[in-house]
Design a protein around this motif. Sequence first.
Motif, PDB file in Angstrom:
ATOM      1  N   GLY A   1     -15.058  -7.353   5.630  1.00 16.91           N
ATOM      2  CA  GLY A   1     -15.708  -5.706   4.729  1.00 16.91           C
ATOM      3  C   GLY A   1     -14.359  -6.304   3.799  1.00 16.91           C
ATOM      4  N   CYS A   2     -14.538  -5.741   2.472  1.00 15.52           N
ATOM      5  CA  CYS A   2     -13.749  -5.654   1.648  1.00 15.52           C
ATOM      6  C   CYS A   2     -13.184  -3.939   1.046  1.00 15.52           C
ATOM      7  N   PHE A   3     -12.798  -3.190   0.975  1.00 13.37           N
ATOM      8  CA  PHE A   3     -12.475  -2.338   1.144  1.00 13.37           C
ATOM      9  C   PHE A   3     -11.846  -1.503   0.293  1.00 13.37           C
ATOM     10  N   MET A   4     -12.916  -2.429  -0.959  1.00 14.93           N
ATOM     11  CA  MET A   4     -12.156  -1.871  -1.968  1.00 14.93           C
ATOM     12  C   MET A   4     -12.925  -0.575  -2.684  1.00 14.93           C
ATOM     13  N   ASP A   5     -13.108   0.544  -2.421  1.00 11.51           N
ATOM     14  CA  ASP A   5     -13.050   1.777  -2.900  1.00 11.51           C
ATOM     15  C   ASP A   5     -12.746   2.524  -4.299  1.00 11.51           C
ATOM     16  N   THR A   6     -11.681   1.386  -5.405  1.00  6.63           N
ATOM     17  CA  THR A   6     -11.568   1.973  -6.267  1.00  6.63           C
ATOM     18  C   THR A   6     -12.444   1.777  -7.774  1.00  6.63           C
ATOM     19  N   HIS A   7     -13.004   1.828  -8.695  1.00  7.61           N
ATOM     20  CA  HIS A   7     -14.120   1.162  -9.564  1.00  7.61           C
ATOM     21  C   HIS A   7     -12.884   0.620 -10.501  1.00  7.61           C
ATOM     22  N   CYS A   8     -12.620  -0.179 -11.019  1.00  5.48           N
ATOM     23  CA  CYS A   8     -12.489  -1.757 -12.388  1.00  5.48           C
ATOM     24  C   CYS A   8     -13.238  -1.037 -12.806  1.00  5.48           C
ATOM     25  N   PRO A   9     -12.437  -1.939 -14.336  1.00  5.97           N
ATOM     26  CA  PRO A   9     -12.783  -1.884 -15.535  1.00  5.97           C
ATOM     27  C   PRO A   9     -13.801  -2.949 -15.829  1.00  5.97           C
ATOM     28  N   ASP A  10     -14.462  -3.089 -16.657  1.00  5.64           N
ATOM     29  CA  ASP A  10     -15.647  -4.741 -16.713  1.00  5.64           C
ATOM     30  C   ASP A  10     -14.247  -5.288 -17.210  1.00  5.64           C
ATOM     31  N   ASP A  11     -13.421  -5.345 -17.945  1.00  7.04           N
ATOM     32  CA  ASP A  11     -12.386  -6.361 -18.026  1.00  7.04           C
ATOM     33  C   ASP A  11     -11.720  -7.080 -17.014  1.00  7.04           C
ATOM     34  N   HIS A  12     -11.728  -6.026 -16.064  1.00  6.49           N
ATOM     35  CA  HIS A  12     -10.558  -6.956 -14.867  1.00  6.49           C
ATOM     36  C   HIS A  12     -11.341  -7.068 -13.523  1.00  6.49           C
ATOM     37  N   PHE A  13     -10.309  -7.810 -12.209  1.00 10.63           N
ATOM     38  CA  PHE A  13     -10.091  -8.163 -11.146  1.00 10.63           C
ATOM     39  C   PHE A  13      -9.909  -7.654  -9.877  1.00 10.63           C
TER      40      PHE A  13
END
Length: 245
Positions: free
Chosen positions: A65-77
């Motif tokens: 699992g990669c517990f990334m629950d934050t949405h990043c803008p399209d121009d971000h990683f």
Amino acid sequence: MPRQKFRSLLKILTVLVPVVVISMLILQQYNNPFISEWRRASYVDVDVDESSRASEKLPKDTDGGCFMDTHCPDDHFSFYMKSGAENVMGPKICIQNKVVLGMMLNNVGQGLNIVIMNGETGNITKTGHFNMYNNEVEPLIKFLKSTEQGSIVLIASWDEPSSHLNDEVKQLIADLGSSAVHSLGFRDNWLFVGGKGVTVMRNFEKHLKNDNKLDDTNKWPEQLELKGCIPRYMNWSSVSASRNI
């Protein structure tokens, strides 16, 4: 008279045959290795309990699992990373919700674990792990110096990250944006995201000192987590990272 003898024999057989069959079944059961081992485990309560208690102490997380629950803008990683847990569970680094370094990929090791990412494309250019307790400092220096300008560098510690860190290595990592590398100590936990040739926000770093007593050599600080959004190559002034997970 013969009939009487036959009846007596029949009575004897009626008693003996079930006894023989039951005896054979019992012997067969106890000669079965699997059943024998299972019975041994069932009756040796201390061994079973100790094993259960030991497994409860181990980290439950896996590389899945990669517990990334934050949405990043399209121009971000997006990134998510964890330090190692004691000397048992290795670190994990995720980019765009995909594990790029972890135990399931068999690309981690005790010491410093590093992922290099192209800051423009998001492609992983290389990974490496360097055992600082065993003095793998020269390969680490070569690894860092060969990293191209504009690369994103993610570092996660496992077990012991500092024993042979010399001034040259510390300066190379400090040039990537780290403020904690100069104070990194024995069995500290450390996570860091920086960049070569760019300015990095300080909140892309977490450092937890090992404050156990000197004679308590089997303890480590708790595991660290860090996640955030890295702008595509490379407007670092707008970087946002989450410190509270």
